[in-house]
Structures are given as C-alpha cells and as structure tokens.
Scaffold this motif. Structure first.
Motif, PDB file in Angstrom:
ATOM      1  N   ILE A 197       0.868  -1.183   0.000  1.00 60.23           N
ATOM      2  CA  ILE A 197       0.000   0.000   0.000  1.00 60.23           C
ATOM      3  C   ILE A 197       0.904   1.233   0.000  1.00 60.23           C
ATOM      4  CG2 ILE A 197      -1.700   1.359   1.310  1.00 60.23           C
ATOM      5  CD1 ILE A 197      -2.759  -1.279   2.469  1.00 60.23           C
ATOM      6  N   PHE A 198       0.614   2.162  -0.893  1.00 54.60           N
ATOM      7  CA  PHE A 198       1.304   3.462  -0.905  1.00 54.60           C
ATOM      8  C   PHE A 198       0.263   4.505  -0.518  1.00 54.60           C
ATOM      9  CE2 PHE A 198       3.608   0.752  -3.783  1.00 54.60           C
ATOM     10  CZ  PHE A 198       4.933   1.013  -3.469  1.00 54.60           C
ATOM     11  N   HIS A 199       0.429   5.065   0.678  1.00 60.11           N
ATOM     12  CA  HIS A 199      -0.590   6.002   1.179  1.00 60.11           C
ATOM     13  C   HIS A 199      -0.148   7.437   0.869  1.00 60.11           C
ATOM     14  CE1 HIS A 199      -3.640   7.876   3.448  1.00 60.11           C
ATOM     15  NE2 HIS A 199      -2.872   8.213   4.462  1.00 60.11           N
ATOM     16  N   LEU A 200      -0.622   7.952  -0.258  1.00 64.81           N
ATOM     17  CA  LEU A 200      -0.204   9.292  -0.704  1.00 64.81           C
ATOM     18  C   LEU A 200      -1.332  10.326  -0.599  1.00 64.81           C
ATOM     19  CD1 LEU A 200       1.790   8.238  -3.910  1.00 64.81           C
ATOM     20  CD2 LEU A 200       2.676   8.691  -1.634  1.00 64.81           C
TER      21      LEU A 200
ATOM     22  N   ASN B  52      -5.348  14.203   6.813  1.00 64.50           N
ATOM     23  CA  ASN B  52      -3.994  13.649   6.879  1.00 64.50           C
ATOM     24  C   ASN B  52      -3.815  12.665   8.038  1.00 64.50           C
ATOM     25  OD1 ASN B  52      -3.807  15.442   4.810  1.00 64.50           O
ATOM     26  ND2 ASN B  52      -2.083  16.609   5.626  1.00 64.50           N
ATOM     27  N   ILE B  53      -4.304  13.043   9.233  1.00 69.03           N
ATOM     28  CA  ILE B  53      -4.056  12.169  10.394  1.00 69.03           C
ATOM     29  C   ILE B  53      -5.088  11.036  10.454  1.00 69.03           C
ATOM     30  CG2 ILE B  53      -3.785  12.034  12.895  1.00 69.03           C
ATOM     31  CD1 ILE B  53      -2.983  15.006  12.857  1.00 69.03           C
ATOM     32  N   ILE B  54      -6.369  11.384  10.427  1.00 63.55           N
ATOM     33  CA  ILE B  54      -7.393  10.336  10.524  1.00 63.55           C
ATOM     34  C   ILE B  54      -7.344   9.449   9.270  1.00 63.55           C
ATOM     35  CG2 ILE B  54      -9.869   9.825  10.835  1.00 63.55           C
ATOM     36  CD1 ILE B  54      -8.397  11.162  13.264  1.00 63.55           C
TER      37      ILE B  54
ATOM     38  N   MET C  50      -6.094   4.118   7.234  1.00 60.60           N
ATOM     39  CA  MET C  50      -5.342   3.259   6.301  1.00 60.60           C
ATOM     40  C   MET C  50      -4.521   2.235   7.081  1.00 60.60           C
ATOM     41  SD  MET C  50      -5.251   3.075   2.972  1.00 60.60           S
ATOM     42  CE  MET C  50      -5.337   1.316   3.146  1.00 60.60           C
ATOM     43  N   LEU C  51      -3.942   2.656   8.207  1.00 59.92           N
ATOM     44  CA  LEU C  51      -3.160   1.722   9.031  1.00 59.92           C
ATOM     45  C   LEU C  51      -4.066   0.639   9.614  1.00 59.92           C
ATOM     46  CD1 LEU C  51      -0.829   4.282  10.867  1.00 59.92           C
ATOM     47  CD2 LEU C  51      -0.057   2.471   9.317  1.00 59.92           C
ATOM     48  N   ASP C  52      -5.257   1.049  10.080  1.00 58.11           N
ATOM     49  CA  ASP C  52      -6.190   0.065  10.651  1.00 58.11           C
ATOM     50  C   ASP C  52      -6.637  -0.935   9.593  1.00 58.11           C
ATOM     51  OD1 ASP C  52      -6.159   0.767  13.313  1.00 58.11           O
ATOM     52  OD2 ASP C  52      -7.703   2.306  13.072  1.00 58.11           O
TER      53      ASP C  52
ATOM     54  N   TYR D  33       2.441   2.006  15.149  1.00 56.82           N
ATOM     55  CA  TYR D  33       1.792   0.791  14.621  1.00 56.82           C
ATOM     56  C   TYR D  33       2.819  -0.303  14.358  1.00 56.82           C
ATOM     57  CZ  TYR D  33      -3.134   1.961  14.279  1.00 56.82           C
ATOM     58  OH  TYR D  33      -4.437   2.220  14.596  1.00 56.82           O
ATOM     59  N   GLN D  34       4.006   0.098  13.958  1.00 60.48           N
ATOM     60  CA  GLN D  34       5.053  -0.903  13.746  1.00 60.48           C
ATOM     61  C   GLN D  34       5.422  -1.544  15.097  1.00 60.48           C
ATOM     62  OE1 GLN D  34       8.577  -1.062  14.510  1.00 60.48           O
ATOM     63  NE2 GLN D  34       8.593  -3.026  13.412  1.00 60.48           N
ATOM     64  N   ARG D  35       5.573  -0.688  16.140  1.00 62.41           N
ATOM     65  CA  ARG D  35       5.960  -1.228  17.452  1.00 62.41           C
ATOM     66  C   ARG D  35       4.839  -2.049  18.079  1.00 62.41           C
ATOM     67  NH1 ARG D  35       6.953   4.127  19.207  1.00 62.41           N
ATOM     68  NH2 ARG D  35       8.778   4.836  18.087  1.00 62.41           N
TER      69      ARG D  35
END
Ligand code: GDP
Length: 315
Positions: A70-73, A93-95, A100-102, A158-160
C-alpha cells in the motif's frame, strides 16, 4: 503482486501508477473519491471509489483487492491552505492515515505499507543544522507540518504495537509535470507559459524569494518510494532529497532561461506565510545506503519538463 495507491489521481500518485504499471508482474489499484480529478487516469489501473476519511470504504477495498503493497499518498499537501483549513487538513492527513493503518492491519497478504512524510516535519531549521538528518528535532511551522509529524509517529507506533511493516519516508520538495499550479515551481512555470503564449501580462508575482528548498524530480521520488518498500527497515523514518538547495529566486532564474520569456518580478505580501520554513536541505545518506537510490534527473531538466507541460496544457 498487487499495489494499492491512495491519492492516485494526484501528483505523486499518478506518477507512481505510471511507474508501477511498467514494473514486471505488478497489478496497480488506486483509491479515488467520486469528485477526484480525472485528467491523469489510466485505462490499465483498477480504480476503486473510496475515501481515506471513511474507514469502512478502505476496509471494503482492501478486502476486495488484497494488496501486497500500500502506498498512502492521499493528503491535503498545500501548506498555505493548512492555515485556512487546519481542521480538514488534520482530519484528512491524520485520521486518513489512521484509517489506512487500521485497514492494513487486517491484511494477511500485506508485505508493506508506505507512509509519505515530509521535510515540513522539520520546520524551523537553523543554518548550521543543514543538511538535516533524521535525528534533527521536529519543529513544524504549519498545521500541515504538524499533521505529517503525527502520521510519522503513528506509523512508528503501529510498527511497534502490531509489528505492521510500516515504511516511513520524509520526502523533501518534489516537482515536475502535473505539479499543482499553486506550488511555487508550477506557479512560476505556468505564468511564464501563459506569457510565452501571449495569454498574460509579463508580470510574475510571488511571496518569499529567499526560501531555500531541496527539489527532487517527482519521477525520481516515486522510484524512491518503490525502493523504500523493497529495502527499508520498517518503523524508521528516512529522508529523501538531492542534498542541493535552491532559493525561490534561483528557480525563477532557471525558468526564465528555460522559457526565454522576459517579465517583471514582483513580491506581494499576500503570498507570504504566517511562518515559513527558511531552508530545507536533505541528508539522505541512510536512505541511499539502504536502497542504492540516486536522483537521476537534473533540476534544470525537471523545470524544462514542467514548463513544457504547462505550454502543452495552456495552448
Ligand atoms: P512547500 O515547501 O511544500 O510549502 O512548497 P511550495 O512550492 O508551496 O513553497 C516553496 C517555497 O516557495 C515556500 O518557502 C514558499 O513561501 C515560497 N514561495 C514564494 N512565493 C510563493 C508563491 O507565490 N506560492 C507558493 N506556493 N510558494 C511561494
């Protein structure tokens, strides 16, 4: 291999689609809003209607596509507008990134999700701090910069927390054909194209001429994004830039030469910002070492292509 791009109808997203379509074995999917621009659409991309501020739409598309990358642009990326519309900038931008992460977290097929951060995260940079490394303190000077700090940190978290393979880049300025007309390089190139075509008075009106930026060609930048998902460590931000700075005035001079147009340059306070980042030059050693990336297109060529793009569109 399937790649899903948010912001695919925009500047970097459309160039990334052009590049990935030519990569062996990559099927390109993109998310677009019903009201998105249509001029850069391609017949060989699979488009899905959705919106990054709507989690359900992202989950439905991800379930259908099962992307590997996924490329989130998708973002509100124009700094001045982020003062006028801070809430919607922060929300998109934030939400949008949180959603997208969820959605990405539920995907067993996913190899990596790329988050496009920005040099605006650094904001206030002292002269002796240039070129900036990733260890530079983040002192954003605009709501847009704050939004990108937040998405950068969300990606790290999210990575951690979930072990998600989040690839985080901090791109310095990039430009080239299709750049939105409000950004400084395009604003200058477009005005000179209009003058060349006899459609505008020979006057160019800008704001801060002393600001220094590190411009990469967008076609080099999107190659960097692809190399990033293949080779970078997750959860660690990487700067991407050329390492060379140009003032806005120097950009004007190069485009004057490229266009062969004579004009009067004026400064107008309406194009000044409440606070402007004075200089941004990248140290991208970490990224170059991880990926082998080097910018290939000289800046003068980028500006020539941008000028030609505007002449073609406006004639
Ligand atoms: P940014 O660096 O992502 O905000 O990209 P921009 O292309 O919008 O602006 C680059 C620099 O050009 C900033 O320091 C602006 O203050 C400066 N600049 C000077 N005049 C103008 C103008 O008329 N429009 C824009 N967009 N920027 C200008």
């Amino acid at each position: 291999m399937k790649a899903l791009i948010t912001g695919i109808t925009g500047f970097a997203g459309s160039h990334l689609a052009d590049f990935l379509i030519d990569e062996e074995g990559v099927e390109v999917h993109g998310i677009r809003r019903p009201r998105s621009r249509t001029e850069f659409l391609r017949y060989d991309v699979h488009y899905h209607e959705g919106d990054v501020t709507d989690l359900e739409s992202l989950q439905n598309i991800c379930d259908r596509v099962e992307p590997n990358f996924i490329f989130h642009l998708a973002a509100q990326s124009f700094v001045p507008f982020s003062w006028d519309a801070a809430q919607s900038t922060l929300s998109t931008n934030i939400i949008g990134t949180l959603n997208m992460l969820d959605a990405a977290c539920r995907l067993p097929s996913l190899r990596a999700i790329h988050l496009a951060g920005s040099s605006e995260e650094y904001g206030m940079v002292d002269p002796d701090e240039c070129p900036v490394t990733e260890l530079q303190p983040l002192r954003p000077l605009s709501p847009y910069g704050v939004s990108k700090v937040a998405t950068d940190l969300l990606g790290q978290q999210y990575q951690r927390s979930y072990g998600l393979n989040v690839i985080i880049t901090r791109a310095f300025n990039h430009t080239g054909p299709r750049r939105g007309e409000q950004f400084v390089t395009s604003k200058i190139a477009r005005q000179l194209a209009l003058i060349k075509l006899g459609k505008a008075e020979p006057v160019l009106t800008l704001g801060n001429l002393e600001a220094i930026r590190d411009f990469t060609d967008v076609r080099d930048m999107i190659k960097a994004y692809w190399l990033a998902v293949l080779h970078c460590e997750p959860g660690i931000p990487y700067n991407i830039g050329t390492g060379v700075g140009h003032t806005v005035e120097q950009v004007v001079c190069i485009l004057e030469k490229v266009s062969g147009v004579k004009f009067k340059l004026k400064q107008d306070s309406q194009f000044m910002r409440p606070s402007d980042v004075p200089r941004l030059i990248a140290n991208s050693t970490a990224f170059r070492n991880a990926t082998g990336w080097r910018p290939e297109i000289p800046f003068e060529q980028t500006l020539r292509d941008l000028f030609d793009y505007w002449v073609e569109r406006l004639k």
